[in-house]
Motif scaffolding. Structure first.
Motif, short mmCIF file in Angstrom:
data_model
loop_
_atom_site.label_atom_id
_atom_site.label_comp_id
_atom_site.label_asym_id
_atom_site.label_seq_id
_atom_site.Cartn_x
_atom_site.Cartn_y
_atom_site.Cartn_z
N PRO A 10 0.69 -1.20 -0.01
CA PRO A 10 0.00 0.00 -0.04
C PRO A 10 0.93 1.45 0.09
CG PRO A 10 -0.83 -1.67 1.55
CD PRO A 10 0.49 -2.13 1.10
N VAL A 11 1.97 1.25 0.76
CA VAL A 11 2.80 2.41 0.65
C VAL A 11 3.52 2.64 -0.65
CG1 VAL A 11 4.80 3.31 1.62
CG2 VAL A 11 3.58 2.27 3.14
N ILE A 12 3.62 1.86 -1.26
CA ILE A 12 4.57 1.80 -2.79
C ILE A 12 3.21 2.29 -3.63
CG2 ILE A 12 5.36 0.59 -4.58
CD1 ILE A 12 6.53 -1.50 -2.42
N VAL A 13 2.05 1.65 -3.57
CA VAL A 13 1.04 2.09 -4.50
C VAL A 13 0.65 3.51 -4.35
CG1 VAL A 13 -1.31 1.77 -5.02
CG2 VAL A 13 0.11 -0.38 -4.85
N ALA A 14 0.62 4.13 -2.83
CA ALA A 14 0.36 5.38 -2.72
C ALA A 14 1.23 6.30 -3.12
CB ALA A 14 0.26 5.52 -1.07
N VAL A 16 3.52 5.75 -5.58
CA VAL A 16 3.42 5.79 -7.06
C VAL A 16 2.26 6.83 -7.51
CG1 VAL A 16 3.23 4.69 -9.09
CG2 VAL A 16 4.76 3.91 -7.49
N ALA A 17 1.09 6.60 -6.78
CA ALA A 17 -0.30 7.39 -7.43
C ALA A 17 0.21 8.78 -7.07
CB ALA A 17 -1.43 6.83 -6.62
N ILE A 18 0.91 9.21 -6.02
CA ILE A 18 0.80 10.93 -5.83
C ILE A 18 1.72 11.44 -6.77
CG2 ILE A 18 2.67 10.68 -4.19
CD1 ILE A 18 0.90 12.86 -2.46
N ILE A 19 2.52 10.74 -7.59
CA ILE A 19 3.70 11.41 -8.14
C ILE A 19 3.08 12.24 -9.33
CG2 ILE A 19 5.32 10.64 -10.05
CD1 ILE A 19 6.07 8.28 -8.55
N MET A 63 1.26 4.64 6.90
CA MET A 63 1.52 3.20 7.20
C MET A 63 1.62 3.09 8.85
SD MET A 63 4.26 0.23 5.80
CE MET A 63 5.60 0.66 6.83
N ILE A 64 2.73 3.80 9.15
CA ILE A 64 3.15 3.65 10.70
C ILE A 64 2.07 4.13 11.60
CG2 ILE A 64 5.61 3.28 10.11
CD1 ILE A 64 6.18 5.79 10.96
#
Length: 178
Positions: A10-14, A16-19, A63-64
């Motif tokens: 989810p962190v990676i997807v978020a 990338v999505a914000i780029i 995430m944290i």
């Protein structure tokens, strides 16, 4: 490896999505700064760095600071949690160590670019931010362990990123013909 994806996916997807949003905001912010009389190069540098700090940090904070069903505890003895993690399964090491190194790495990389500060100043800000995050984890009863080792690794990640950033940017500035 599935555990790593479940934790970081989810962190990676978020991130990338914000780029695209960050790029668009950087263009708008740059234009605004240029209209206020800031030279184009300086306006771009500031805008890109600021948005990279936000876009590179918020997914990790999200995430944290997400509640879990885990243990709520405070661990203040340095290196005890880290030692336990390092003797765990490789996926646990990746999630815990690499994840904590990356929390404030965007700040570490871009802070010196935006504010022309060094690794010590970056580390100071990362220390304050990391202690705040750990206190929030405990105070909000998120089911997470608040550990001094997390703070140490978060700060280390920021300082390492800042050290590389400062060195590379100094070399680039020195290589530009006058």
């Amino acid at each position: 490896m599935i555990e790593v994806w479940e934790r970081f996916g989810p962190v990676i997807v978020a991130a990338v999505a914000i780029i695209p949003v960050a790029v668009a905001l950087a263009v708008v912010l740059t234009r605004h700064r240029v209209a206020r009389g800031i030279p184009l190069g300086e306006a771009r540098r500031r805008s890109r760095a600021e948005l990279a700090i936000v876009a590179g940090t918020w997914p990790w904070l999200w995430m944290i600071l997400t509640p879990t069903d885990g243990e709520r505890a405070v661990r203040l003895v340095p290196l005890v949690d880290l030692t336990d993690v390092l003797i765990s399964a490789p996926s646990v090491v990746v999630v815990q160590v690499v994840g904590n190194l990356l929390v404030f790495a965007a700040w570490g990389w871009c802070g010196p670019i935006r504010f022309r500060i060094g690794p010590a100043e970056v580390g100071g800000v990362a220390l304050i931010a990391s202690v705040t995050v750990e206190a929030l984890q405990y105070g909000l009863s998120l089911g997470r362990v608040s550990s001094v080792d997390d703070v140490l690794i978060n700060v280390l990640g920021a300082v390492l990123a800042a050290s590389v950033s400062v060195r590379l940017n100094r070399e680039r500035r020195d290589a530009v013909p006058v």
